[in-house]
Scaffold this motif. Sequence first.
Motif, PDB file in Angstrom:
ATOM      1  N   SER A  48      42.549  -5.856  26.319  1.00 37.44           N
ATOM      2  CA  SER A  48      44.017  -5.876  26.281  1.00 37.44           C
ATOM      3  C   SER A  48      44.491  -4.625  27.009  1.00 37.44           C
ATOM      4  O   SER A  48      44.887  -3.619  26.403  1.00 37.44           O
ATOM      5  CB  SER A  48      44.512  -5.889  24.827  1.00 37.44           C
ATOM      6  OG  SER A  48      44.075  -7.042  24.146  1.00 37.44           O
ATOM      7  N   TRP A  49      44.436  -4.691  28.340  1.00 34.82           N
ATOM      8  CA  TRP A  49      44.603  -3.481  29.141  1.00 34.82           C
ATOM      9  C   TRP A  49      46.005  -2.888  29.047  1.00 34.82           C
ATOM     10  O   TRP A  49      46.170  -1.662  29.069  1.00 34.82           O
ATOM     11  CB  TRP A  49      44.239  -3.770  30.594  1.00 34.82           C
ATOM     12  CG  TRP A  49      42.840  -4.271  30.752  1.00 34.82           C
ATOM     13  CD1 TRP A  49      42.444  -5.495  31.192  1.00 34.82           C
ATOM     14  CD2 TRP A  49      41.634  -3.561  30.443  1.00 34.82           C
ATOM     15  NE1 TRP A  49      41.079  -5.594  31.182  1.00 34.82           N
ATOM     16  CE2 TRP A  49      40.547  -4.422  30.719  1.00 34.82           C
ATOM     17  CE3 TRP A  49      41.363  -2.281  29.948  1.00 34.82           C
ATOM     18  CZ2 TRP A  49      39.229  -4.043  30.543  1.00 34.82           C
ATOM     19  CZ3 TRP A  49      40.043  -1.901  29.758  1.00 34.82           C
ATOM     20  CH2 TRP A  49      38.998  -2.779  30.057  1.00 34.82           C
ATOM     21  N   THR A  50      47.023  -3.734  28.953  1.00 31.17           N
ATOM     22  CA  THR A  50      48.387  -3.215  28.858  1.00 31.17           C
ATOM     23  C   THR A  50      48.572  -2.434  27.562  1.00 31.17           C
ATOM     24  O   THR A  50      49.122  -1.331  27.553  1.00 31.17           O
ATOM     25  CB  THR A  50      49.410  -4.366  28.917  1.00 31.17           C
ATOM     26  OG1 THR A  50      49.238  -5.071  30.157  1.00 31.17           O
ATOM     27  CG2 THR A  50      50.833  -3.819  28.846  1.00 31.17           C
ATOM     28  N   LYS A  51      48.100  -2.997  26.454  1.00 27.99           N
ATOM     29  CA  LYS A  51      48.179  -2.300  25.173  1.00 27.99           C
ATOM     30  C   LYS A  51      47.348  -1.017  25.205  1.00 27.99           C
ATOM     31  O   LYS A  51      47.755   0.013  24.655  1.00 27.99           O
ATOM     32  CB  LYS A  51      47.685  -3.205  24.046  1.00 27.99           C
ATOM     33  CG  LYS A  51      48.635  -4.336  23.678  1.00 27.99           C
ATOM     34  CD  LYS A  51      48.080  -5.124  22.501  1.00 27.99           C
ATOM     35  CE  LYS A  51      49.036  -6.221  22.067  1.00 27.99           C
ATOM     36  NZ  LYS A  51      48.494  -6.988  20.900  1.00 27.99           N
ATOM     37  N   ALA A  52      46.187  -1.084  25.846  1.00 29.69           N
ATOM     38  CA  ALA A  52      45.325   0.095  25.927  1.00 29.69           C
ATOM     39  C   ALA A  52      46.010   1.210  26.714  1.00 29.69           C
ATOM     40  O   ALA A  52      45.981   2.377  26.319  1.00 29.69           O
ATOM     41  CB  ALA A  52      43.997  -0.274  26.573  1.00 29.69           C
ATOM     42  N   ALA A  53      46.633   0.844  27.823  1.00 28.05           N
ATOM     43  CA  ALA A  53      47.314   1.840  28.645  1.00 28.05           C
ATOM     44  C   ALA A  53      48.499   2.449  27.894  1.00 28.05           C
ATOM     45  O   ALA A  53      48.739   3.662  27.947  1.00 28.05           O
ATOM     46  CB  ALA A  53      47.787   1.209  29.950  1.00 28.05           C
ATOM     47  N   PHE A  54      49.253   1.621  27.173  1.00 29.22           N
ATOM     48  CA  PHE A  54      50.399   2.117  26.395  1.00 29.22           C
ATOM     49  C   PHE A  54      49.924   3.093  25.322  1.00 29.22           C
ATOM     50  O   PHE A  54      50.501   4.178  25.143  1.00 29.22           O
ATOM     51  CB  PHE A  54      51.138   0.949  25.748  1.00 29.22           C
ATOM     52  CG  PHE A  54      52.238   1.366  24.820  1.00 29.22           C
ATOM     53  CD1 PHE A  54      53.466   1.780  25.325  1.00 29.22           C
ATOM     54  CD2 PHE A  54      52.048   1.356  23.444  1.00 29.22           C
ATOM     55  CE1 PHE A  54      54.481   2.178  24.467  1.00 29.22           C
ATOM     56  CE2 PHE A  54      53.055   1.754  22.578  1.00 29.22           C
ATOM     57  CZ  PHE A  54      54.281   2.167  23.084  1.00 29.22           C
ATOM     58  N   ALA A  55      48.885   2.714  24.608  1.00 30.50           N
ATOM     59  CA  ALA A  55      48.350   3.595  23.563  1.00 30.50           C
ATOM     60  C   ALA A  55      47.840   4.897  24.174  1.00 30.50           C
ATOM     61  O   ALA A  55      48.014   5.984  23.602  1.00 30.50           O
ATOM     62  CB  ALA A  55      47.235   2.885  22.793  1.00 30.50           C
ATOM     63  N   GLY A  56      47.207   4.800  25.348  1.00 27.24           N
ATOM     64  CA  GLY A  56      46.712   5.991  26.022  1.00 27.24           C
ATOM     65  C   GLY A  56      47.831   6.935  26.417  1.00 27.24           C
ATOM     66  O   GLY A  56      47.710   8.157  26.262  1.00 27.24           O
ATOM     67  N   LYS A  57      48.938   6.383  26.915  1.00 22.86           N
ATOM     68  CA  LYS A  57      50.083   7.218  27.291  1.00 22.86           C
ATOM     69  C   LYS A  57      50.668   7.918  26.073  1.00 22.86           C
ATOM     70  O   LYS A  57      51.030   9.100  26.124  1.00 22.86           O
ATOM     71  CB  LYS A  57      51.150   6.355  27.968  1.00 22.86           C
ATOM     72  CG  LYS A  57      50.772   5.846  29.343  1.00 22.86           C
ATOM     73  CD  LYS A  57      50.824   6.947  30.400  1.00 22.86           C
ATOM     74  CE  LYS A  57      52.236   7.199  30.871  1.00 22.86           C
ATOM     75  NZ  LYS A  57      52.260   8.194  31.971  1.00 22.86           N
ATOM     76  N   LYS A  58      50.759   7.198  24.959  1.00 25.23           N
ATOM     77  CA  LYS A  58      51.285   7.800  23.728  1.00 25.23           C
ATOM     78  C   LYS A  58      50.348   8.909  23.246  1.00 25.23           C
ATOM     79  O   LYS A  58      50.797   9.977  22.812  1.00 25.23           O
ATOM     80  CB  LYS A  58      51.435   6.733  22.640  1.00 25.23           C
ATOM     81  CG  LYS A  58      52.443   5.653  22.957  1.00 25.23           C
ATOM     82  CD  LYS A  58      53.869   6.139  22.788  1.00 25.23           C
ATOM     83  CE  LYS A  58      54.295   6.137  21.341  1.00 25.23           C
ATOM     84  NZ  LYS A  58      55.749   6.434  21.186  1.00 25.23           N
ATOM     85  N   SER A  59      49.048   8.668  23.328  1.00 24.13           N
ATOM     86  CA  SER A  59      48.077   9.670  22.920  1.00 24.13           C
ATOM     87  C   SER A  59      48.217  10.928  23.763  1.00 24.13           C
ATOM     88  O   SER A  59      48.229  12.049  23.243  1.00 24.13           O
ATOM     89  CB  SER A  59      46.667   9.105  23.043  1.00 24.13           C
ATOM     90  OG  SER A  59      45.714  10.079  22.702  1.00 24.13           O
ATOM     91  N   LEU A  60      48.346  10.746  25.065  1.00 23.27           N
ATOM     92  CA  LEU A  60      48.485  11.876  25.975  1.00 23.27           C
ATOM     93  C   LEU A  60      49.743  12.676  25.679  1.00 23.27           C
ATOM     94  O   LEU A  60      49.739  13.906  25.704  1.00 23.27           O
ATOM     95  CB  LEU A  60      48.497  11.371  27.418  1.00 23.27           C
ATOM     96  CG  LEU A  60      48.565  12.441  28.517  1.00 23.27           C
ATOM     97  CD1 LEU A  60      47.375  13.378  28.415  1.00 23.27           C
ATOM     98  CD2 LEU A  60      48.627  11.794  29.876  1.00 23.27           C
ATOM     99  N   LYS A  61      50.818  11.987  25.361  1.00 27.07           N
ATOM    100  CA  LYS A  61      52.089  12.654  25.045  1.00 27.07           C
ATOM    101  C   LYS A  61      51.912  13.627  23.879  1.00 27.07           C
ATOM    102  O   LYS A  61      52.327  14.796  23.956  1.00 27.07           O
ATOM    103  CB  LYS A  61      53.144  11.601  24.699  1.00 27.07           C
ATOM    104  CG  LYS A  61      54.419  12.170  24.096  1.00 27.07           C
ATOM    105  CD  LYS A  61      55.322  11.066  23.568  1.00 27.07           C
ATOM    106  CE  LYS A  61      56.465  11.637  22.739  1.00 27.07           C
ATOM    107  NZ  LYS A  61      57.324  10.563  22.176  1.00 27.07           N
ATOM    108  N   TYR A  62      51.302  13.170  22.802  1.00 25.32           N
ATOM    109  CA  TYR A  62      51.149  14.021  21.623  1.00 25.32           C
ATOM    110  C   TYR A  62      50.033  15.048  21.802  1.00 25.32           C
ATOM    111  O   TYR A  62      50.080  16.128  21.205  1.00 25.32           O
ATOM    112  CB  TYR A  62      50.907  13.165  20.385  1.00 25.32           C
ATOM    113  CG  TYR A  62      52.134  12.389  19.972  1.00 25.32           C
ATOM    114  CD1 TYR A  62      53.245  13.043  19.464  1.00 25.32           C
ATOM    115  CD2 TYR A  62      52.199  11.003  20.128  1.00 25.32           C
ATOM    116  CE1 TYR A  62      54.391  12.343  19.095  1.00 25.32           C
ATOM    117  CE2 TYR A  62      53.336  10.291  19.757  1.00 25.32           C
ATOM    118  CZ  TYR A  62      54.419  10.965  19.244  1.00 25.32           C
ATOM    119  OH  TYR A  62      55.552  10.276  18.885  1.00 25.32           O
TER     120      TYR A  62
END
Length: 409
Positions: free
Chosen positions: A150-164
Amino acid sequence: MKRIVQTTLIFCITAILSISSVVAQLYSSAELDKNYDMVLKNPSVQIEATEAINLLYNFKFAEADTEFRWLKYRYPKHPMPHFLMGLSEWWKIVPNTDVETYDKAFLAAMDSTIDLAEEMYENEKNKVEPAFFLAAAYAFKGRLYAERESWTKAAFAGKKSLKYFEVCKGNGDLSPELLFGDGLYNYYAEWVPKEYPLLKPILALFPKGNKKLGEQQLEKVGNNAFYTRVEARYFLLQIYSMENEYGKAYEMAKYMWQTFPNNPYFERYFCRTAFVTGKSEEAQKAAQNILDKIDQGMPGYEGVSGRNAAYVLAYYNMQYHRNYDLAAQFYQKAIDFSVKTNSLNAGYYVSSLIGLGKIAEMKKNYDEALRFYKLADDRADKKSSQDKEAKKAIENLKKLKREQRRARK
């Protein structure tokens, strides 16, 4: 390979992976808690965490869960216990990431972590600790989504992780833990685009990496961190193997297996690296241990580890002990485990078919040998060494059968 691809999209932090629990105490820790602005920095948590960490990574999930539930009682509004419960679910997934049985419980625990961490982030002056948990929870969700493609969900979660993760940076007390995120990102952000060009458009959204630096950073974490030490070593095992640093992989796998002897992932890597580095006695002993634990139904020991172990024993019985009947039994076990895990394109499956073909050929069962070779040829990656070996064996057998037919005329 999916497990390798996933790590790019998690963005840095599977951090905090083992913040552990506090066992029931005879003294009150409430006063001690007041001395620390973060639970993560509380030495009583770290000291008493050791047992829970060992339980978790040694696959004693029920015992570890008892510790985590006490932690939940002790810190009812803190994200830590929910994260740890999610971590337990994650390690139930690790031995065979194709199994989705634990996905729901894992995601629920990480979502609870996020909810409580967001509340802390909004209401407390110190943003570092809640940001730490937010980065970690989103990172883990990204790992699972990548496993499920689920690459879109993975990328979204990755961006959120990077933010924090960026919020956490600069905190000296947590620097060994945060270096884990840097190291993981630096390595895979360079590695994945080269190995998987189709992912370049997604990865173009993120900073460039540095493989060598990433490996060095993870080694520092593996030697110096408290919370993320084991997870850094988990990834280093994969990295050393991908970089053909098999000596390093063997030493680390052996240490991790000795530390957590009932962890199927570490024992599998120990067996594999002992095999690759020519440690025949250790490889055979580890392989038999794995098969015995599968027979005993021990947690996490199943087909993925089984096909590896069975192939190792088949190989040694074939090449060194010349016990062809026993070799054939283990090759068949490796094939059976491959079928159970739906991994018919895996190297162990194809090599086992070729092994059975060779044994049948030695016994002059040429039709049976040809059947095994053709099955191997059908499943092998085209132009791979296995594909070439199967094709050559088929050609030689056909030539032999033609000569036999001419001799009978």
